[in-house]
Write a protein that holds these residues in place. Structure first.
Motif, short mmCIF file in Angstrom:
data_model
loop_
_atom_site.label_atom_id
_atom_site.label_comp_id
_atom_site.label_asym_id
_atom_site.label_seq_id
_atom_site.Cartn_x
_atom_site.Cartn_y
_atom_site.Cartn_z
N ASN A 201 0.85 -1.18 0.00
CA ASN A 201 0.00 0.00 0.00
C ASN A 201 0.89 1.23 0.00
O ASN A 201 1.67 1.44 0.93
N VAL A 202 0.76 2.07 -1.04
CA VAL A 202 1.67 3.21 -1.18
C VAL A 202 1.34 4.33 -0.19
O VAL A 202 2.17 5.22 0.04
N THR A 203 0.14 4.32 0.38
CA THR A 203 -0.24 5.36 1.33
C THR A 203 0.20 5.00 2.74
O THR A 203 0.89 5.78 3.42
N SER A 204 -0.17 3.83 3.22
CA SER A 204 0.19 3.41 4.58
C SER A 204 1.53 2.68 4.63
O SER A 204 2.06 2.46 5.72
N ARG A 205 2.07 2.31 3.46
CA ARG A 205 3.34 1.57 3.35
C ARG A 205 3.28 0.22 4.06
O ARG A 205 4.27 -0.29 4.54
N GLU A 206 2.11 -0.37 4.10
CA GLU A 206 1.93 -1.68 4.70
C GLU A 206 1.97 -2.77 3.61
O GLU A 206 1.59 -2.53 2.47
N ILE A 207 2.41 -3.95 4.03
CA ILE A 207 2.43 -5.10 3.13
C ILE A 207 1.05 -5.76 3.22
O ILE A 207 0.67 -6.31 4.26
N LEU A 208 0.29 -5.68 2.13
CA LEU A 208 -1.07 -6.21 2.14
C LEU A 208 -1.10 -7.71 1.91
O LEU A 208 -1.95 -8.41 2.47
N ALA A 209 -0.20 -8.22 1.10
CA ALA A 209 -0.15 -9.65 0.80
C ALA A 209 1.29 -10.04 0.48
O ALA A 209 2.07 -9.22 -0.02
N GLN A 210 1.60 -11.29 0.78
CA GLN A 210 2.97 -11.75 0.55
C GLN A 210 2.97 -13.27 0.29
O GLN A 210 2.27 -14.03 0.96
N SER A 211 3.76 -13.68 -0.68
CA SER A 211 3.90 -15.10 -1.01
C SER A 211 5.34 -15.37 -1.41
O SER A 211 5.90 -14.65 -2.25
N CYS A 212 5.95 -16.41 -0.83
CA CYS A 212 7.36 -16.72 -1.07
C CYS A 212 7.54 -18.18 -1.51
O CYS A 212 6.82 -19.07 -1.03
N LYS A 213 8.49 -18.40 -2.40
CA LYS A 213 8.85 -19.73 -2.85
C LYS A 213 10.37 -19.89 -2.74
O LYS A 213 11.12 -18.99 -3.12
N ARG A 214 10.77 -21.05 -2.24
CA ARG A 214 12.20 -21.31 -2.05
C ARG A 214 12.70 -22.31 -3.09
O ARG A 214 11.98 -23.24 -3.47
N HIS A 215 13.93 -22.11 -3.51
CA HIS A 215 14.58 -23.01 -4.46
C HIS A 215 15.97 -23.35 -3.94
O HIS A 215 16.61 -22.54 -3.25
N LEU A 216 16.43 -24.54 -4.30
CA LEU A 216 17.74 -24.99 -3.84
C LEU A 216 18.52 -25.60 -5.00
O LEU A 216 18.01 -26.43 -5.73
N LEU A 217 19.76 -25.11 -5.17
CA LEU A 217 20.66 -25.66 -6.19
C LEU A 217 21.84 -26.30 -5.49
O LEU A 217 22.43 -25.73 -4.58
N ILE A 218 22.19 -27.52 -5.91
CA ILE A 218 23.31 -28.27 -5.31
C ILE A 218 24.43 -28.39 -6.32
O ILE A 218 24.21 -28.72 -7.47
#
Length: 218
Positions: A201-218
């Motif tokens: 949110n550009v006004t309140s600078r709050e994170i409204l939603a978040q989604s993360c994915k992890r990857h691993l390289l060996i």
């Protein structure tokens, strides 16, 4: 006749001589058999120790010495800096990142990088100095990314997002390269990556939603 009768008792002397030789040979055979038994016992003990050591190393290889993958996690994200997005305003994004090391040896990593992208345009980049995560511990880091306002304002759809939804969709990309080394013999190089998508949110600078994915390289 008397002389012949007196000569007969001399005969058993040869028998006693042969009996002594047989006794000596028998003792020698018994000594050899004893040495042979000791040799067999010694070989058996050595073989048993080798088997026990092999089994122990095999168990350790699949338990304590089995190198597990480090886990990276984005705990929270905060937007700081100016109250509005405009040229010359300093904006920062502070990411609370944790790295969990489930191994019995430390996880040493080189420079970690975190970049922020908006509409396929990179608007910020931060580098974290090399570090170490202790065995079976979790390291938390505050990664501060300096946002470049001019690059945000150069994105064509910025004003559409600000005016219509008062929010922008940005992405973060974190990459950590390191290795786990056990007793200077077993080592594993890994590259941990994490992609996060979030709505700010550009006004309140709050994170409204978040989604993360992890990857691993060996």
């Amino acid at each position: 006749m008397a002389e012949k009768d007196q000569a007969k008792p001399l005969a058993p002397a040869g028998y006693h001589l042969r009996s002594d030789e047989e006794e000596a040979m028998s003792r020698e055979v018994k000594v050899k058999q004893l040495h042979h038994r000791k040799y067999i016992k010694c070989c058996g003990c050595v073989t048993a120790l080798i088997l026990i050591l092999a089994v122990t190393l095999l168990v350790l290889a699949f338990t304590a010495f089995w190198i597990k993958d480090p886990v990276i996690k984005m705990n929270s994200i905060k937007l700081g800096g100016g109250s509005a997005v405009r040229s010359g305003t300093n904006l920062t994004l502070v990411a609370d990142v944790s790295v969990k090391n489930p191994n019995v040896a430390p996880f040493k990593f080189s420079d970690a990088t975190t970049s922020i992208t908006y509409n396929d345009t990179m608007i910020g980049l931060a580098r974290t100095p090399p570090g170490k995560v202790k065995a079976r511990r979790t390291l938390r880091m505050n990664v501060t990314v300096e946002i470049i306002p001019d690059k945000i304002m150069a994105v064509p759809r910025l004003w559409e997002d600000v005016v219509k939804s008062r929010a922008i969709n940005i992405s973060s990309y974190t990459k950590i390269r390191g290795r786990v080394k056990i007793i200077k013999i077993i080592k594993k190089h890994v590259v941990v990556k994490m992609n996060c998508s979030m709505t700010v949110n550009v006004t309140s600078r709050e994170i409204l939603a978040q989604s993360c994915k992890r990857h691993l390289l060996i």
